[in-house]
Design a protein around this motif. Structure first.
Motif, short mmCIF file in Angstrom:
data_model
loop_
_atom_site.label_atom_id
_atom_site.label_comp_id
_atom_site.label_asym_id
_atom_site.label_seq_id
_atom_site.Cartn_x
_atom_site.Cartn_y
_atom_site.Cartn_z
N MET A 1 114.10 27.42 -65.42
CA MET A 1 113.07 28.19 -64.77
C MET A 1 111.76 27.42 -64.88
SD MET A 1 111.62 32.01 -65.53
CE MET A 1 113.21 32.58 -65.94
N ARG A 2 110.98 27.49 -63.85
CA ARG A 2 109.69 26.79 -63.84
C ARG A 2 108.58 27.82 -63.83
NH1 ARG A 2 105.52 25.76 -61.10
NH2 ARG A 2 104.49 23.78 -61.24
N ARG A 3 107.69 27.70 -64.79
CA ARG A 3 106.48 28.52 -64.82
C ARG A 3 105.35 27.60 -65.23
NH1 ARG A 3 109.31 33.46 -67.33
NH2 ARG A 3 109.76 34.57 -65.44
N GLY A 4 104.23 27.68 -64.55
CA GLY A 4 103.12 26.80 -64.89
C GLY A 4 103.47 25.37 -64.58
N SER A 5 103.40 24.50 -65.61
CA SER A 5 103.65 23.08 -65.37
C SER A 5 105.01 22.62 -65.86
CB SER A 5 102.55 22.26 -66.06
OG SER A 5 102.59 22.49 -67.45
N LEU A 6 105.92 23.52 -66.20
CA LEU A 6 107.24 23.14 -66.68
C LEU A 6 108.11 22.64 -65.54
CD1 LEU A 6 109.34 23.04 -68.97
CD2 LEU A 6 109.97 25.37 -68.34
N ILE A 7 108.63 21.44 -65.69
CA ILE A 7 109.53 20.84 -64.72
C ILE A 7 110.85 20.57 -65.44
CG2 ILE A 7 109.90 18.91 -63.14
CD1 ILE A 7 107.40 20.58 -62.51
N VAL A 8 111.97 20.92 -64.84
CA VAL A 8 113.27 20.65 -65.42
C VAL A 8 113.84 19.40 -64.76
CG1 VAL A 8 115.61 21.51 -65.76
CG2 VAL A 8 113.68 23.09 -65.88
N ASN A 9 114.19 18.40 -65.57
CA ASN A 9 114.78 17.16 -65.07
C ASN A 9 116.19 17.04 -65.62
OD1 ASN A 9 113.85 14.68 -63.53
ND2 ASN A 9 114.92 13.77 -65.27
N ILE A 10 117.17 16.77 -64.77
CA ILE A 10 118.57 16.63 -65.16
C ILE A 10 118.97 15.20 -64.90
CG2 ILE A 10 120.92 17.45 -64.76
CD1 ILE A 10 119.47 20.02 -63.55
N SER A 11 119.30 14.48 -65.98
CA SER A 11 119.64 13.06 -65.86
C SER A 11 120.81 12.84 -64.92
CB SER A 11 119.97 12.48 -67.23
OG SER A 11 118.84 12.53 -68.05
N ALA A 12 120.79 11.69 -64.25
CA ALA A 12 121.85 11.32 -63.32
C ALA A 12 123.19 11.30 -64.04
CB ALA A 12 121.57 9.94 -62.72
N ALA A 13 124.17 11.93 -63.42
CA ALA A 13 125.54 11.94 -63.94
C ALA A 13 126.47 11.80 -62.74
CB ALA A 13 125.82 13.23 -64.70
N SER A 14 127.54 11.07 -62.89
CA SER A 14 128.43 10.81 -61.75
C SER A 14 128.94 12.10 -61.13
CB SER A 14 129.59 9.90 -62.16
OG SER A 14 130.35 10.52 -63.19
N GLY A 15 129.16 13.15 -61.91
CA GLY A 15 129.65 14.41 -61.38
C GLY A 15 128.63 15.16 -60.54
N LEU A 16 127.37 14.73 -60.61
CA LEU A 16 126.31 15.37 -59.82
C LEU A 16 125.89 14.55 -58.61
CD1 LEU A 16 124.03 16.75 -62.69
CD2 LEU A 16 125.71 17.99 -61.30
N ASN A 17 126.57 13.47 -58.34
CA ASN A 17 126.28 12.64 -57.16
C ASN A 17 127.06 13.19 -55.98
OD1 ASN A 17 124.56 11.01 -58.58
ND2 ASN A 17 126.14 9.52 -59.10
N ILE A 18 126.58 14.29 -55.46
CA ILE A 18 127.25 15.06 -54.41
C ILE A 18 126.93 14.46 -53.05
CG2 ILE A 18 127.42 17.34 -53.34
CD1 ILE A 18 126.47 18.41 -56.16
N ALA A 19 127.96 14.27 -52.24
CA ALA A 19 127.78 13.75 -50.88
C ALA A 19 128.37 14.74 -49.88
CB ALA A 19 128.45 12.39 -50.73
N GLY A 20 127.77 14.77 -48.69
CA GLY A 20 128.30 15.62 -47.62
C GLY A 20 127.89 17.06 -47.79
N GLN A 21 128.89 17.96 -47.91
CA GLN A 21 128.61 19.39 -47.98
C GLN A 21 127.96 19.75 -49.31
OE1 GLN A 21 132.41 21.21 -47.17
NE2 GLN A 21 132.27 20.77 -45.00
N ILE A 22 126.97 20.65 -49.22
CA ILE A 22 126.23 21.05 -50.42
C ILE A 22 125.54 22.39 -50.16
CG2 ILE A 22 124.06 19.91 -49.75
CD1 ILE A 22 123.80 19.06 -52.74
N THR A 23 125.26 23.11 -51.23
CA THR A 23 124.40 24.30 -51.18
C THR A 23 123.34 24.16 -52.26
OG1 THR A 23 126.20 25.74 -50.42
CG2 THR A 23 124.30 26.81 -51.46
#
Length: 143
Positions: A1-23
């Motif tokens: 969740m982002r409130r104020g200046s909080l940014i969530v960063n999720i490091s690159a992982a091969s399982g998150l390299n989504i191509a084509g269809q996405i939501t």
């Protein structure tokens, strides 16, 4: 969740390299004081800023979902004024179904754009509230 200046960063992982269809979807409470652009959910940019995938506000007047590979492949729609009061929660969803980008607000289709380019398989981080690696304008509001 982002409130104020909080940014969530999720490091690159091969399982998150989504191509084509996405939501991509999020409950957001936008503010009228957006920068240009303000990312809600973003995959990338790549280290050379050449590519990315996002659900975002292009400016203070436009919602967008899509990918960028030197050319913008996205569906866009005007933001209703009532969304920008800083008090209204809105459910945004963007999809790529294999043939077109679709943008939904509270379950209603706002825009659709036929495009051969969907999500891009990127060796890049994901982020909530801003583009990955702290690049660009942060989303003003709550996610």
């Amino acid at each position: 969740m982002r409130r104020g200046s909080l940014i969530v960063n999720i490091s690159a992982a091969s399982g998150l390299n989504i191509a084509g269809q996405i939501t991509l979807e999020a409950w957001v409470k936008p503010s009228a004081t957006q920068g240009t652009p303000a990312n809600i959910i973003a995959h990338g940019p790549t280290s050379d800023d050449a590519a990315g995938v996002s659900l975002r506000l292009l400016d203070g007047t436009t919602y967008a979902v899509g990918s960028f590979d030197g050319t913008a492949h996205e569906a866009t729609a005007a933001i209703p004024d009532t969304d920008l009061d800083g008090n209204t929660w809105v459910h945004l969803a963007g999809t790529y179904d294999g043939a077109k980008w679709n943008l939904y607000r509270n379950g209603v289709l706002l825009a659709s754009k036929t495009d051969a380019i969907g999500a891009l398989a990127l060796e890049a981080d994901w982020a909530i509230g801003q583009r990955a690696r702290g690049v660009g304008q942060a989303f003003a509001g709550a996610v």
